[in-house]
Design a protein around this motif. Structure first.
Motif, PDB file in Angstrom:
ATOM      1  N   HIS A 140     -17.128  26.332 -76.855  1.00  0.00           N
ATOM      2  CA  HIS A 140     -15.977  25.666 -76.254  1.00  0.00           C
ATOM      3  C   HIS A 140     -15.186  24.817 -77.246  1.00  0.00           C
ATOM      4  N   ALA A 141     -15.720  24.611 -78.461  1.00  0.00           N
ATOM      5  CA  ALA A 141     -15.058  23.724 -79.417  1.00  0.00           C
ATOM      6  C   ALA A 141     -14.476  24.453 -80.611  1.00  0.00           C
ATOM      7  N   THR A 142     -14.558  25.782 -80.622  1.00  0.00           N
ATOM      8  CA  THR A 142     -14.063  26.566 -81.757  1.00  0.00           C
ATOM      9  C   THR A 142     -13.086  27.631 -81.266  1.00  0.00           C
ATOM     10  N   GLY A 143     -12.155  28.006 -82.135  1.00  0.00           N
ATOM     11  CA  GLY A 143     -11.192  29.028 -81.760  1.00  0.00           C
ATOM     12  C   GLY A 143     -11.859  30.368 -81.487  1.00  0.00           C
ATOM     13  N   VAL A 144     -12.715  30.808 -82.413  1.00  0.00           N
ATOM     14  CA  VAL A 144     -13.402  32.088 -82.207  1.00  0.00           C
ATOM     15  C   VAL A 144     -14.306  32.017 -80.981  1.00  0.00           C
ATOM     16  N   GLY A 145     -14.897  30.843 -80.750  1.00  0.00           N
ATOM     17  CA  GLY A 145     -15.761  30.683 -79.592  1.00  0.00           C
ATOM     18  C   GLY A 145     -15.003  30.811 -78.288  1.00  0.00           C
ATOM     19  N   LYS A 146     -13.800  30.241 -78.236  1.00  0.00           N
ATOM     20  CA  LYS A 146     -13.006  30.329 -77.010  1.00  0.00           C
ATOM     21  C   LYS A 146     -12.596  31.765 -76.718  1.00  0.00           C
ATOM     22  N   VAL A 147     -12.285  32.518 -77.770  1.00  0.00           N
ATOM     23  CA  VAL A 147     -11.957  33.928 -77.574  1.00  0.00           C
ATOM     24  C   VAL A 147     -13.148  34.673 -76.984  1.00  0.00           C
ATOM     25  N   LEU A 148     -14.312  34.474 -77.576  1.00  0.00           N
ATOM     26  CA  LEU A 148     -15.512  35.169 -77.106  1.00  0.00           C
ATOM     27  C   LEU A 148     -15.921  34.696 -75.711  1.00  0.00           C
ATOM     28  N   ALA A 158     -20.738  30.268 -67.166  1.00  0.00           N
ATOM     29  CA  ALA A 158     -21.321  29.221 -66.327  1.00  0.00           C
ATOM     30  C   ALA A 158     -22.265  28.342 -67.142  1.00  0.00           C
ATOM     31  N   ALA A 159     -23.061  28.947 -68.024  1.00  0.00           N
ATOM     32  CA  ALA A 159     -23.987  28.181 -68.852  1.00  0.00           C
ATOM     33  C   ALA A 159     -23.242  27.291 -69.835  1.00  0.00           C
ATOM     34  N   VAL A 160     -22.156  27.791 -70.405  1.00  0.00           N
ATOM     35  CA  VAL A 160     -21.371  26.995 -71.342  1.00  0.00           C
ATOM     36  C   VAL A 160     -20.685  25.840 -70.620  1.00  0.00           C
ATOM     37  N   PHE A 161     -20.110  26.117 -69.460  1.00  0.00           N
ATOM     38  CA  PHE A 161     -19.411  25.079 -68.708  1.00  0.00           C
ATOM     39  C   PHE A 161     -20.368  23.994 -68.207  1.00  0.00           C
ATOM     40  N   ALA A 162     -21.628  24.331 -68.120  1.00  0.00           N
ATOM     41  CA  ALA A 162     -22.616  23.347 -67.666  1.00  0.00           C
ATOM     42  C   ALA A 162     -22.975  22.352 -68.760  1.00  0.00           C
ATOM     43  N   TYR A 170     -11.518  14.800 -79.650  1.00  0.00           N
ATOM     44  CA  TYR A 170     -10.509  15.749 -79.176  1.00  0.00           C
ATOM     45  C   TYR A 170     -11.113  17.013 -78.564  1.00  0.00           C
ATOM     46  N   THR A 171     -12.417  17.109 -78.521  1.00  0.00           N
ATOM     47  CA  THR A 171     -13.049  18.274 -77.907  1.00  0.00           C
ATOM     48  C   THR A 171     -12.711  18.324 -76.427  1.00  0.00           C
ATOM     49  N   ILE A 172     -12.289  19.472 -75.950  1.00  0.00           N
ATOM     50  CA  ILE A 172     -11.953  19.626 -74.539  1.00  0.00           C
ATOM     51  C   ILE A 172     -13.228  19.808 -73.735  1.00  0.00           C
ATOM     52  N   THR A 173     -13.514  18.844 -72.899  1.00  0.00           N
ATOM     53  CA  THR A 173     -14.722  18.893 -72.073  1.00  0.00           C
ATOM     54  C   THR A 173     -14.389  18.955 -70.580  1.00  0.00           C
ATOM     55  N   GLY A 176     -11.388  22.302 -66.078  1.00  0.00           N
ATOM     56  CA  GLY A 176     -10.098  22.850 -65.695  1.00  0.00           C
ATOM     57  C   GLY A 176      -9.234  23.190 -66.897  1.00  0.00           C
ATOM     58  N   ARG A 177      -9.189  22.293 -67.884  1.00  0.00           N
ATOM     59  CA  ARG A 177      -8.375  22.540 -69.091  1.00  0.00           C
ATOM     60  C   ARG A 177      -8.937  23.726 -69.871  1.00  0.00           C
ATOM     61  N   LEU A 178     -10.251  23.799 -69.965  1.00  0.00           N
ATOM     62  CA  LEU A 178     -10.847  24.897 -70.721  1.00  0.00           C
ATOM     63  C   LEU A 178     -10.590  26.229 -70.025  1.00  0.00           C
ATOM     64  N   ARG A 179     -10.709  26.261 -68.702  1.00  0.00           N
ATOM     65  CA  ARG A 179     -10.435  27.506 -67.966  1.00  0.00           C
ATOM     66  C   ARG A 179      -8.991  27.956 -68.181  1.00  0.00           C
ATOM     67  N   ALA A 180      -8.078  26.994 -68.222  1.00  0.00           N
ATOM     68  CA  ALA A 180      -6.675  27.333 -68.461  1.00  0.00           C
ATOM     69  C   ALA A 180      -6.500  27.955 -69.842  1.00  0.00           C
ATOM     70  N   GLN A 181      -7.227  27.434 -70.826  1.00  0.00           N
ATOM     71  CA  GLN A 181      -7.144  27.995 -72.173  1.00  0.00           C
ATOM     72  C   GLN A 181      -7.717  29.407 -72.222  1.00  0.00           C
ATOM     73  N   LEU A 182      -8.795  29.639 -71.493  1.00  0.00           N
ATOM     74  CA  LEU A 182      -9.388  30.970 -71.472  1.00  0.00           C
ATOM     75  C   LEU A 182      -8.453  31.976 -70.798  1.00  0.00           C
TER      76      LEU A 182
END
Length: 249
Positions: A140-148, A158-162, A170-173, A176-182
Motif C-alpha cells: 500500500h506504500a509503493t507504486g509497484v505495490g499499488k499496481v499489484l 482484504a489482508a492488506v487493508f487489515a 504521508y503514507t495513505i492508511t 477509502g483513499r486507497l480504494r480510490a487509488q486502486l
C-alpha cells in the motif's frame, strides 16, 4: 509458528525446510536459539543443520551471531521460470527507461501481501530509495505495490487493508483513499506515490502483462518529484510495459 515441523519422525529435509521457514518479513535475522525455537527443533539439531546450511550458502552468519538468508537461496530463486523469464524479457526495456530518465527503475512481483523487487537499476539522482533486489515492501506504500494490489485477489486485498501501516507521515492508511487509488489504476493504467515509502521520493508504476493479458508484475520508477514530469514518465513506462508484453512467448 513459521516452519513448525519439529515433530517425531520428521525427515532431515523437513527439518532444514523448517529452519528456512523460520524467516519471514518480521524475522529477517535470527540467532541460533531463535531458529531452534521457531522451527521447534532441539538446539543441538538446529546447530548441526544450520552449520550445513551456512556451509552451502543458504544461510549467512553475521558478526553479531545472527543468521540471515544467504545469497545462494536468492540466486536459486531467480531460476524460477516466472522471475527469470520476466527479468530477461524486461531487462532491455528497463535499460531504455533508465537511459532516457536516469531514474531508478525497478521490476516487482507480488509475494503474498508484500511486493518483491526482482530487478532494479539505480538512478543518478540523489533520491532516497529503499528498494533493493530481493527486498519485500508494503504494497500500500509503493507504486509497484499499488499496481499489484489493484489486480490482486480479493482475499489479498482484504489482508492488506487489515494492516495499513504508516511508514511515513504521508503514507495513505485510509481505506477509502486507497480504494480510490486502486480504481484509478484500472481506469488510468498507473499508480503513484509521494513520500509514502521514503521522504523525498515519489514513484510511478504501471502493470506488466503477459501475452494473454494477465498482470504478472509491475514496472516502476522513483524520482524526486512528479511535478511537470508525470505525463512523460507514465508514457515511457507504458511503452516499456507494452514492449515487455509483446516479447512474452
Amino acid at each position: 509458528m513459521a516452519g513448525n515441523t519439529g515433530t517425531p519422525g520428521a525427515t532431515v529435509a523437513g527439518r532444514m525446510l523448517a529452519l528456512l521457514g523460520a524467516f519471514d518479513a518480521a524475522h529477517r535475522a535470527l540467532t541460533l536459539t531463535e531458529l531452534a525455537q521457531r522451527s521447534a527443533l532441539p538446539l543441538t539439531t538446529a546447530y548441526r543443520l544450520v552449520g550445513e546450511l551456512a556451509e552451502w550458502g543458504a544461510l549467512t552468519r553475521r558478526p553479531s551471531g545472527e543468521y540471515v538468508v544467504g545469497r545462494r537461496l536468492w540466486d536459486l530463486g531467480l531460476l524460477a521460470p516466472v522471475q527469470s523469464g520476466l527479468r530477461e524479457v524486461a531487462s532491455p526495456f528497463m535499460h531504455d527507461l533508465y537511459a532516457a530518465t536516469l531514474a531508478t527503475v525497478h521490476l516487482a512481483v507480488r509475494d503474498g501481501t508484500r511486493v518483491l523487487y526482482v530487478e532494479r537499476l539505480a538512478g543518478h539522482a540523489s533520491v532516497p530509495v529503499v528498494s533493493q533486489v530481493g527486498s519485500r515492501l508494503p504494497m500500500h506504500a509503493t507504486g509497484v505495490g499499488k499496481v499489484l494490489l489493484a489486480y490482486a485477489p480479493e482475499e489479498v486485498r482484504a489482508a492488506v487493508f487489515a494492516d495499513l501501516t504508516r511508514v511515513t507521515p504521508y503514507t495513505i492508511t485510509q481505506p477509502g483513499r486507497l480504494r480510490a487509488q486502486l480504481r484509478r489504476v484500472h481506469r488510468e493504467g498507473y499508480a503513484e506515490t509521494s513520500e509514502e515509502m521514503s521522504l523525498g521520493a515519489a514513484s510511478l508504476a504501471v502493470p506488466v502483462r503477459t501475452a494473454n493479458g494477465s498482470v504478472v508484475a509491475a514496472l516502476g520508477m522513483v524520482v524526486p518529484s512528479l511535478k511537470g514530469v508525470r505525463p512523460r514518465l507514465v508514457a515511457g513506462l507504458q511503452v516499456a510495459a507494452q514492449g515487455i508484453r509483446r516479447s512474452f512467448h
